[in-house]
Design an enzyme around this catalytic site. Structure first.
Site, mmCIF file in Angstrom:
data_model
loop_
_atom_site.group_PDB
_atom_site.id
_atom_site.type_symbol
_atom_site.label_atom_id
_atom_site.label_comp_id
_atom_site.label_asym_id
_atom_site.label_seq_id
_atom_site.Cartn_x
_atom_site.Cartn_y
_atom_site.Cartn_z
ATOM 1 N N ARG A 538 46.837 30.364 40.629
ATOM 2 C CA ARG A 538 46.739 29.976 39.231
ATOM 3 C C ARG A 538 47.093 31.109 38.291
ATOM 4 O O ARG A 538 46.879 32.287 38.620
ATOM 5 C CB ARG A 538 45.320 29.511 38.905
ATOM 6 N N SER A 599 42.433 37.969 46.431
ATOM 7 C CA SER A 599 41.320 37.817 47.377
ATOM 8 C C SER A 599 41.730 38.142 48.807
ATOM 9 O O SER A 599 41.648 37.278 49.697
ATOM 10 C CB SER A 599 40.774 36.406 47.291
ATOM 11 N N ASP A 653 38.002 38.322 44.529
ATOM 12 C CA ASP A 653 37.361 37.122 43.955
ATOM 13 C C ASP A 653 35.841 37.215 43.960
ATOM 14 O O ASP A 653 35.175 36.656 43.083
ATOM 15 C CB ASP A 653 37.858 35.838 44.632
HETATM 16 MG MG MG Z 1 38.115 30.694 45.447
#
Ligand code: MG
Ligand code: ADP
Length: 912
Positions: A538, A599, A653
């Site tokens: 995103r 992440s 994250d």
């Molecule tokens: Mg996630």
């Protein structure tokens, strides 16, 4: 006054009393609307009987039987049954050959019981039963090997297990001393052992009703309802176990003995009771009780008819001129006579002779009226049976969340067998009252004998199955000590990861993040954020204002070819997406600080400098490992001539999650992810972080705990299923802790367990669908659906259909147990890891008690029905000195990255 014409005037004396007869017949006929109302009342009474708080006051006792399955045809072996009857003991030996139970071999013998035993010492009764068994077995030439026994004991019991039942009170002429309040299974077993028959094991106790249900299953259609239309009246059916609030059982189904004979004892049937019913009731042993049974039981139909005849004779509508004194005697008109009168072709002759046998002078008209009355009494009974049955069927259909219920109904008892009129009415009225149910009524043969053997056989089959299942799942079940050990190992690995010398070889890497402060709520500004490494890639714009945080975002796809292609292509694609987003948001001319949620495990050397250690979660783009990810992004921007990009922070994250929750709650100093993967971060004291210069203050440590165990320290808890799952991943031997916990793997673990169970013929009759052999076909979200309390049957069926699994309802109960075992282990392991973290923080700060908040993200944590509860409960157990609050984050990776950028713009971090 003109005389009425002879044709209109009732001149035949009989016709004059036509009205009285019609009135009696009308009283015995219940209109359809009234039946609908009664069905509703019956369903209400059933619900009350099953409810935890309403049970004790309910008219329908709805007794749990602990029979949780019906025969599936694979039952095999020898089974003994002993049935206690009125003044008899019947013994049976049934041999099932596993061929669908079609032609069981049976031997039986009936023993007469001396009357003094029925009213004597309890011990004598059970000794007598055991002697009957001993004598019976002696005649069968059976070698003394273990043999299971079912005990048919038709008295009111408080049952707590299939083989545990306290007698509440004797009835039917029995009154043996010292039995009420005792476990009759135990009493029988003791007596059996005294006869040196200890190879005979009493495994099931049952009422005579439930056996009826057991003999009427047919191919593909289980029998899940039984009616007994005999002297008394009763019905049992398979209810959803979670609705039986009087037991602990919540999975699957359980046979419920409705004891519906008592329906109406609270007055709910008063408006359909006739004066004849009142007479029958007054003359009965217990007036006011079992009102429903007294309208339908064969013990009473003759009596009801007799009272109609008395009333009509008194009104001179019957037997004019003859004495009817004989009808005053209770029991002179037998139900079987009533049935003969309506059933036989030449009913007239039968009627005449039956009445004459009583000494009643009956002319032809009397006979035809008596016939009509008998018909009305029997029809009413059949109609009432149909009403009760339709209530049970509709209740089953509703509680199973089905549009249509297909089921067999086993019927036993003298009213049903061979009486077509009764059968026809029962059939047609049931259809009328429960049109959504297709019930096939089947006569049961020897429910209390053969059926009891089936109950016993099913119990034995389930017990064997349960043992095998328990054995198979045992390695997945962790006890408190196991978890304490995992916690200690995690703590040890954390220390290693933090130590300057030991860091390189630790499985938990404890990576510094250069995030040294959680938000204080004063952060302001507009930021771009990227989120890579979750399910979606995103791009976001985040505006942090005095009023709060506003965001807009766009999801972009990263094709597998790019995920697993070259690093250049991957980062070029990312820049393309950013540019597209900026155009759409009209941000092309702005240079905003960018926070990059990335992440994957990185060796961070500054807030905006991070070397990728390894890819995880399906990524494998070449030329990235060992490189500075921020630099790779900047280079791509240059290649794409995108000048307005200012990357200020790279954020894991977990850190983003902690930061976003920290914005709301200053106590939030831990971040946790349980989604596709699992990881955690927390605020560690700088003095403990051996890998970064400086001793002042704190720094957030990205634990990368998913790799816990990669050095072999968890090998003892890995099961064969975990090893197979690991072998089939793209990173075997890596992320071992994660592979026990997170969404990417739980479905796979379950799939392999299901395959192993099918292999042992514990599931799917040993034949799983070919689809189940496909990797990743069993989604982790299925666990959430299947484990939802009260088995959301419709959704489960959908899952099973999609997998092309032909699962019986018992299969789905087992699948639920498997899912539960796997997800509970995941939550417990996560708790053990978290316990190590909070305990370390508490010790760091020299506190007796620590109160801390964990910001959590991840779909598994958020959507699984039990995961978070189990995690919190286990954590409390493992870290009793810490009060830990879990706070689900809202878009931690987006908001969090922006907040890290904001905090970075506010303060300068030490160590740089
Ligand atoms: Mg996630
Ligand atoms: P990520 O961790 O990749 O950022 P999520 O937090 O959304 O993404 O987690 C995705 C994972 O959650 C998937 O791997 C999937 O297995 C699991 N998942 C999706 N839906 C459910 C559900 N209803 N119950 C449990 N797990 C789910």
């Amino acid at each position: 006054l003109p005389q009425a014409s002879p044709a209109l005037r009732p001149c035949v004396p009989g016709l004059m009393h036509h009205r009285q007869v019609q009135r009696a017949l009308r009283a015995l006929t219940i209109p359809l609307e009234r039946l609908h109302i009664m069905k509703g009342h019956m369903m209400q009474a059933m619900r009350r009987g099953l409810g935890r708080h309403t049970h004790s006051q309910a008219t329908l006792k709805m007794l749990p039987t602990y029979i949780c399955a019906t025969p599936d045809g694979t039952e095999k072996g020898d089974f003994l049954v002993v049935e206690l009857r009125q003044s008899q003991v019947r013994t049976l030996l049934v041999t099932l050959s596993g061929d669908g139970n079609l032609n069981p071999q049976m031997m039986y013998k009936t023993f007469e019981m001396p009357e003094d035993i029925m009213k004597g010492e309890g011990e004598a009764l059970f000794d007598f039963i055991a002697q009957c068994l001993s004598q019976f077995l002696a005649n069968t030439d059976r070698s003394p090997e273990h043999i299971p026994l079912g005990f048919v004991f038709p008295f009111s019991c408080r049952q707590t297990q299939l083989n545990k039942a306290e007698l509440i009170s004797w009835s039917k002429g029995f009154s043996c001393r010292d039995v009420e309040g005792k476990d009759v299974v135990q009493l029988l077993q003791t007596a059996i052992n005294k006869q040196e028959l200890s190879h005979v094991e009493v495994v099931a106790l049952m009422n005579d009703t439930v056996g009826t249900m057991m003999t009427c299953s047919t191919e593909g259609r289980p029998c899940e309802v039984a009616l007994v239309a005999d002297k008394g009246s009763n019905c049992c059916f398979m209810a959803e176990a979670h609705l039986v609030e009087t037991t602990e059982e919540t999975s699957g189904r359980m046979c419920i003995n409705t004891e519906w004979g008592r329906f109406g004892d609270d007055g709910i049937l008063n408006d359909i009771l006739t004066p004849y019913d009142e007479c029958v009731d007054e003359e009965s042993f217990r007036p006011g009780q079992k009102r429903f049974e007294k309208m339908v039981g064969s013990l009473y139909l003759g009596e009801i008819t007799r009272h109609v005849l008395i009333a009509l004779a008194a009104e001179k509508a019957l037997f004019t001129g003859s004495s009817v004194a004989v009808l005053k005697e209770k029991g002179v008109l037998k139900t079987h006579q009533v049935l003969e009168i309506i059933n036989v072709e030449e009913g007239m002759a039968v009627t005449k002779s039956a009445l004459e046998a009583l000494g009643l002078q009956a002319n032809e008209r009397d006979c035809s009226r008596v016939q009509q009355i008998c018909r009305a009494v029997v029809s009413r009974a059949a109609t009432l049976y149909a009403t009760g049955l339709s209530a049970v069927l509709s209740y089953m259909c509703q509680t199973r969340d089905m549009d249509q219920l297909l089921v067999n109904v086993g019927v036993d008892g003298e009213l049903y067998q061979g009486h077509t009129r009764f059968e026809e009415i029962l059939q047609s009225v049931t259809k009328l009252l429960a049109p959504e149910c297709v019930a096939t009524l089947l006569p049961s043969t020897d429910g209390s004998g053969r059926g009891a053997a089936m109950v016993t056989a099913v119990a034995v089959r389930l017990e064997a199955q349960r043992r095998q299942v328990a054995e198979l799942l045992a390695p997945l079940r962790l006890n408190h000590d196991d978890l304490v050990q995992v916690q200690a190992l995690m703590r040890q690995e954390m220390e290693l990861g933090l130590g300057q010398e030991t860091h390189a070889n630790a499985s938990v890497r404890m990576l510094p993040t250069y995030v040294c402060h959680t938000p204080d709520g004063t952060e302001l500004g507009e930021f771009l954020a990227l989120d890579l490494g979750g399910t979606n890639f995103r791009v976001l714009v985040v505006k942090v204002t005095d009023e709060g945080i506003r965001m807009a975002s766009e999801i972009y796809v990263i094709p597998t070819a790019i995920m697993q292609g070259t690093g250049e292509a991957l980062f070029d694609h990312i820049i393309d997406c950013i540019m597209d987003f900026q155009e759409k948001q009209d941000l092309m001319t702005h240079t905003l600080p960018l926070g990059f949620t990335f992440s994957f495990p990185c060796q961070q050397v500054g807030l905006d400098k991070a070397l990728l250690l390894t890819w995880t979660k399906g990524f494998s783009a070449s030329g990235c490992v060992g490189q500075d990810v921020v630099q790779l992004l900047r280079e791509a921007a240059e290649r794409k001539h995108h000048a307005g990009l200012k990357v200020v922070a790279l954020v894991n994250d977990t850190v983003g999650t902690m930061m976003s929750c920290g914005y709301e709650d200053p106590k939030c100093e831990i971040g946790l992810i349980v989604g596709t993967g699992t990881n955690a971060c927390y605020m560690e004291e700088m003095r403990n972080v051996g890998t970064v210069e400086g001793d002042e203050g704190r720094m957030c440590i990205n634990m990368e705990w998913g790799a816990f165990g990669d050095n072999g320290c968890l090998d003892h808890i890995f099961t064969s299923f975990d090893r197979v799952v690991d072998d089939q991943t793209i990173n075997p031997g890596k992320q071992r802790f994660e592979k026990l916990i997170s969404g990417m793997y739980l479905g796979e673990i379950v799939r392999h367990i299901l395959l192993a169970m099918a292999d042992k013929e514990l599931l799917f009759h040993g034949n799983p669908s070919p689809k189940l052999y496909t990797k990743d076909i069993f989604k982790t979200k299925f666990l959430s659906t299947i484990e939802l309390n009260g088995l959301a049957l419709r959704q489960i069926r959908q899952i099973l259909q999609d997998l092309e699994l032909n699962a019986s309802f018992e299969d789905s109960v087992l699948m639920r147990e498997v899912c539960h075992t796997v997800s509970m282990r995941a939550a417990q392991l996560c708790a053990a890891g978290m316990a190590a973290v909070v305990e370390k923080m508490r010790e760091n700060r020299g506190l007796d008690k620590l109160s801390v908040t964990v910001g959590v993200d991840g779909t598994l944590y958020k959507l699984h029905p039990n995961f978070s509860n189990c995690l919190q409960k286990t954590l409390q157990d493992l870290a009793p000195n810490c009060t830990v609050t879990f706070m689900p984050s809202e878009d931690g990776s987006g908001k969090g990255a922006a907040l890290v950028a904001a905090v970075a713009c506010r303060k300068t971090s030490p160590g740089q």
